[in-house]
Design a protein around this motif. Structure first.
Motif, PDB file in Angstrom:
ATOM      1  N   ILE A  22      39.713  60.083 -20.562  1.00  0.00           N
ATOM      2  CA  ILE A  22      41.049  59.668 -20.132  1.00  0.00           C
ATOM      3  C   ILE A  22      41.925  60.882 -19.854  1.00  0.00           C
ATOM      4  O   ILE A  22      42.712  60.898 -18.896  1.00  0.00           O
ATOM      5  CB  ILE A  22      41.678  58.737 -21.179  1.00  0.00           C
ATOM      6  N   ALA A  23      41.777  61.937 -20.651  1.00  0.00           N
ATOM      7  CA  ALA A  23      42.544  63.168 -20.413  1.00  0.00           C
ATOM      8  C   ALA A  23      42.177  63.781 -19.069  1.00  0.00           C
ATOM      9  O   ALA A  23      43.055  64.236 -18.317  1.00  0.00           O
ATOM     10  CB  ALA A  23      42.295  64.162 -21.543  1.00  0.00           C
ATOM     11  N   SER A  24      40.888  63.800 -18.741  1.00  0.00           N
ATOM     12  CA  SER A  24      40.448  64.345 -17.446  1.00  0.00           C
ATOM     13  C   SER A  24      40.974  63.502 -16.297  1.00  0.00           C
ATOM     14  O   SER A  24      41.394  64.025 -15.261  1.00  0.00           O
ATOM     15  CB  SER A  24      38.922  64.394 -17.381  1.00  0.00           C
ATOM     16  N   LEU A  25      40.966  62.191 -16.471  1.00  0.00           N
ATOM     17  CA  LEU A  25      41.472  61.305 -15.424  1.00  0.00           C
ATOM     18  C   LEU A  25      42.956  61.516 -15.205  1.00  0.00           C
ATOM     19  O   LEU A  25      43.440  61.513 -14.064  1.00  0.00           O
ATOM     20  CB  LEU A  25      41.196  59.846 -15.801  1.00  0.00           C
ATOM     21  N   GLU A  26      43.677  61.733 -16.286  1.00  0.00           N
ATOM     22  CA  GLU A  26      45.121  61.887 -16.168  1.00  0.00           C
ATOM     23  C   GLU A  26      45.515  63.217 -15.537  1.00  0.00           C
ATOM     24  O   GLU A  26      46.666  63.388 -15.126  1.00  0.00           O
ATOM     25  CB  GLU A  26      45.785  61.679 -17.529  1.00  0.00           C
ATOM     26  N   ASP A  27      44.572  64.169 -15.429  1.00  0.00           N
ATOM     27  CA  ASP A  27      44.817  65.371 -14.642  1.00  0.00           C
ATOM     28  C   ASP A  27      44.973  65.014 -13.162  1.00  0.00           C
ATOM     29  O   ASP A  27      45.693  65.687 -12.424  1.00  0.00           O
ATOM     30  CB  ASP A  27      43.654  66.363 -14.790  1.00  0.00           C
ATOM     31  N   LEU A  28      44.264  63.946 -12.745  1.00  0.00           N
ATOM     32  CA  LEU A  28      44.339  63.485 -11.364  1.00  0.00           C
ATOM     33  C   LEU A  28      45.432  62.438 -11.182  1.00  0.00           C
ATOM     34  O   LEU A  28      45.971  62.272 -10.088  1.00  0.00           O
ATOM     35  CB  LEU A  28      42.994  62.872 -10.937  1.00  0.00           C
ATOM     36  N   GLN A  29      45.745  61.713 -12.231  1.00  0.00           N
ATOM     37  CA  GLN A  29      46.727  60.631 -12.199  1.00  0.00           C
ATOM     38  C   GLN A  29      47.671  60.805 -13.388  1.00  0.00           C
ATOM     39  O   GLN A  29      47.496  60.170 -14.431  1.00  0.00           O
ATOM     40  CB  GLN A  29      46.009  59.277 -12.272  1.00  0.00           C
ATOM     41  N   PRO A  30      48.681  61.691 -13.239  1.00  0.00           N
ATOM     42  CA  PRO A  30      49.547  62.035 -14.375  1.00  0.00           C
ATOM     43  C   PRO A  30      50.182  60.812 -15.045  1.00  0.00           C
ATOM     44  O   PRO A  30      50.315  60.769 -16.269  1.00  0.00           O
ATOM     45  CB  PRO A  30      50.615  62.931 -13.742  1.00  0.00           C
ATOM     46  N   GLU A  31      50.598  59.826 -14.241  1.00  0.00           N
ATOM     47  CA  GLU A  31      51.162  58.619 -14.821  1.00  0.00           C
ATOM     48  C   GLU A  31      50.024  57.668 -15.172  1.00  0.00           C
ATOM     49  O   GLU A  31      49.226  57.305 -14.315  1.00  0.00           O
ATOM     50  CB  GLU A  31      52.134  57.945 -13.845  1.00  0.00           C
ATOM     51  N   LYS A  32      49.960  57.272 -16.430  1.00  0.00           N
ATOM     52  CA  LYS A  32      48.874  56.409 -16.880  1.00  0.00           C
ATOM     53  C   LYS A  32      48.887  55.101 -16.100  1.00  0.00           C
ATOM     54  O   LYS A  32      49.863  54.361 -16.132  1.00  0.00           O
ATOM     55  CB  LYS A  32      49.005  56.138 -18.378  1.00  0.00           C
ATOM     56  N   GLY A  33      47.800  54.818 -15.385  1.00  0.00           N
ATOM     57  CA  GLY A  33      47.727  53.632 -14.550  1.00  0.00           C
ATOM     58  C   GLY A  33      46.660  52.664 -15.019  1.00  0.00           C
ATOM     59  O   GLY A  33      46.115  52.784 -16.118  1.00  0.00           O
ATOM     60  N   PHE A  34      46.339  51.701 -14.154  1.00  0.00           N
ATOM     61  CA  PHE A  34      45.389  50.651 -14.505  1.00  0.00           C
ATOM     62  C   PHE A  34      44.015  51.225 -14.824  1.00  0.00           C
ATOM     63  O   PHE A  34      43.350  50.771 -15.756  1.00  0.00           O
ATOM     64  CB  PHE A  34      45.278  49.644 -13.357  1.00  0.00           C
ATOM     65  N   LEU A  35      43.570  52.226 -14.062  1.00  0.00           N
ATOM     66  CA  LEU A  35      42.233  52.778 -14.265  1.00  0.00           C
ATOM     67  C   LEU A  35      42.092  53.390 -15.655  1.00  0.00           C
ATOM     68  O   LEU A  35      41.078  53.190 -16.336  1.00  0.00           O
ATOM     69  CB  LEU A  35      41.913  53.811 -13.182  1.00  0.00           C
ATOM     70  N   SER A  36      43.093  54.121 -16.104  1.00  0.00           N
ATOM     71  CA  SER A  36      43.057  54.704 -17.455  1.00  0.00           C
ATOM     72  C   SER A  36      42.988  53.625 -18.519  1.00  0.00           C
ATOM     73  O   SER A  36      42.204  53.707 -19.476  1.00  0.00           O
ATOM     74  CB  SER A  36      44.293  55.576 -17.692  1.00  0.00           C
ATOM     75  N   GLU A  37      43.800  52.589 -18.365  1.00  0.00           N
ATOM     76  CA  GLU A  37      43.813  51.494 -19.337  1.00  0.00           C
ATOM     77  C   GLU A  37      42.492  50.736 -19.306  1.00  0.00           C
ATOM     78  O   GLU A  37      41.976  50.319 -20.351  1.00  0.00           O
ATOM     79  CB  GLU A  37      44.978  50.551 -19.036  1.00  0.00           C
ATOM     80  N   LEU A  38      41.934  50.560 -18.113  1.00  0.00           N
ATOM     81  CA  LEU A  38      40.647  49.880 -17.974  1.00  0.00           C
ATOM     82  C   LEU A  38      39.561  50.625 -18.736  1.00  0.00           C
ATOM     83  O   LEU A  38      38.787  50.032 -19.497  1.00  0.00           O
ATOM     84  CB  LEU A  38      40.269  49.766 -16.500  1.00  0.00           C
ATOM     85  N   ILE A  39      39.494  51.931 -18.542  1.00  0.00           N
ATOM     86  CA  ILE A  39      38.487  52.746 -19.227  1.00  0.00           C
ATOM     87  C   ILE A  39      38.669  52.667 -20.736  1.00  0.00           C
ATOM     88  O   ILE A  39      37.711  52.484 -21.489  1.00  0.00           O
ATOM     89  CB  ILE A  39      38.562  54.205 -18.729  1.00  0.00           C
ATOM     90  N   PHE A  40      39.914  52.784 -21.187  1.00  0.00           N
ATOM     91  CA  PHE A  40      40.199  52.727 -22.620  1.00  0.00           C
ATOM     92  C   PHE A  40      39.721  51.416 -23.234  1.00  0.00           C
ATOM     93  O   PHE A  40      39.067  51.392 -24.287  1.00  0.00           O
ATOM     94  CB  PHE A  40      41.709  52.895 -22.841  1.00  0.00           C
ATOM     95  N   ARG A  41      39.984  50.317 -22.560  1.00  0.00           N
ATOM     96  CA  ARG A  41      39.643  49.004 -23.110  1.00  0.00           C
ATOM     97  C   ARG A  41      38.145  48.710 -23.004  1.00  0.00           C
ATOM     98  O   ARG A  41      37.577  48.065 -23.891  1.00  0.00           O
ATOM     99  CB  ARG A  41      40.447  47.915 -22.407  1.00  0.00           C
ATOM    100  N   LEU A  42      37.529  49.149 -21.928  1.00  0.00           N
ATOM    101  CA  LEU A  42      36.088  48.889 -21.770  1.00  0.00           C
ATOM    102  C   LEU A  42      35.276  49.648 -22.814  1.00  0.00           C
ATOM    103  O   LEU A  42      34.314  49.120 -23.364  1.00  0.00           O
ATOM    104  CB  LEU A  42      35.624  49.274 -20.362  1.00  0.00           C
ATOM    105  N   ILE A  43      35.679  50.859 -23.074  1.00  0.00           N
ATOM    106  CA  ILE A  43      34.944  51.660 -24.061  1.00  0.00           C
ATOM    107  C   ILE A  43      35.116  51.078 -25.464  1.00  0.00           C
ATOM    108  O   ILE A  43      34.159  51.059 -26.259  1.00  0.00           O
ATOM    109  CB  ILE A  43      35.419  53.133 -24.003  1.00  0.00           C
ATOM    110  N   GLY A  44      36.300  50.585 -25.769  1.00  0.00           N
ATOM    111  CA  GLY A  44      36.562  50.057 -27.104  1.00  0.00           C
ATOM    112  C   GLY A  44      36.331  48.564 -27.219  1.00  0.00           C
ATOM    113  O   GLY A  44      36.811  47.929 -28.163  1.00  0.00           O
TER     114      GLY A  44
END
Length: 295
Positions: A270-292
């Protein structure tokens, strides 16, 4: 919409796209087509096409050129599950809460259905040229799809996984299996999304790294759920790793340490993704929830 409503809407959109590209159940070969469609319409999270679509949108993609690749990706993933469930592999009777393909249609037709889904995936992906005939990125995306699903990707990982049954392996070899068997298609999904949106080579490489971490954390969480979940929640047999004498992160490190690995790897992704997308968006939340996830 809240996140659950948003993911439900996006999943419905993906289901519509997948159905649009399925073959008609007709002709003398109707049975294998029925088996293909039975397999792919069994449900599931549609994780890979969703990651592909969201990565495409992250880099500004807006056309329908992504759709044939989304359908093709789910076909490849589904074929791998159909073959995984076969008696010669994991010999499972349930997948996504219902009877597996070989149980319903017979082992021979299960083999053919998997073969057909793999081949039809590429028949489907090349339809992207009908939408954008001059888009050279389609060729690059096809190359990624082929490599990540083949001997240097998913099939390579499955090979080592099968050979490791009933043997003791080290963490490095287990990581290799997980990177290829699970991670390769996730890498393909996110790389193809970036490529078709016109991302730079550097950005595509960055997405490959994010996806590699997502795939590893996702598979470790799968190891945990195989021990802690139930058939009713998971929709497939539990303790299948134990039954098949497979080394997992849980058998190597225990559940608590495995959970620590999931947290560490997912945070890095998620940290690496947020380098490309500084504002936390749907993709970051999707990854967080799918992993957990719990199922």
């Amino acid at each position: 919409m809240n996140f659950n409503e948003e993911i439900s809407a996006k999943t419905s959109e993906i289901e519509t796209i997948i159905r649009k590209y399925l073959p008609a159940e007709e002709g003398y070969q109707k049975t294998v087509i029925e088996a293909m469609n039975y397999s792919i319409l069994a449900g599931g999270k549609r994780l890979r096409p969703m990651l592909m679509q969201e990565t495409y949108r992250l880099f500004g993609g807006q056309s329908e050129v992504i759709e044939p690749f989304m359908a093709a990706m789910e076909m490849i993933h589904t074929y791998s599950l159909v073959h995984d469930d076969l008696p010669a592999m994991d010999n499972d009777e349930y997948r996504r809460g219902r009877k597996t393909t070989h149980v319903v249609f017979g082992e021979a037709m299960g083999i053919l259905a998997g073969d057909a889904l793999l081949n039809y995936a590429f028949e489907t992906a090349v339809l992207a040229f009908d939408k954008e005939p001059d888009n050279r990125n389609i060729g690059k995306a096809l190359a990624i799809l082929a490599k990540k699903s083949g001997i240097y990707g998913m099939i390579g990982g499955q090979t080592v996984d099968i050979e490791a049954v009933a043997t003791s392996i080290e963490k490095d070899q287990l990581d290799f299996i997980y990177k290829l068997k699970t991670g390769a298609l996730i890498e393909a999904a996110m790389m193809i999304g970036a490529i078709l949106a016109g991302a730079t080579d550097e950005e595509v490489a960055k997405m490959e790294g994010v996806a590699a971490d997502v795939g590893l954390a996702f598979q470790i969480q799968d190891d945990i759920l195989d021990v802690t979940s139930t058939v009713e929640v998971l929709g497939k047999p539990i303790r299948s790793d134990e039954k098949n004498q497979k080394t997992t992160y849980v058998t190597l490190n225990g559940i608590d340490k495995a959970r620590d690995y999931v947290a560490e790897i997912s945070a890095r992704a998620i940290a690496s993704l947020e380098d490309l997308q500084p504002e936390k968006g749907f993709l970051s939340e999707l990854i967080f929830r799918l992993i957990g996830r719990e199922k």
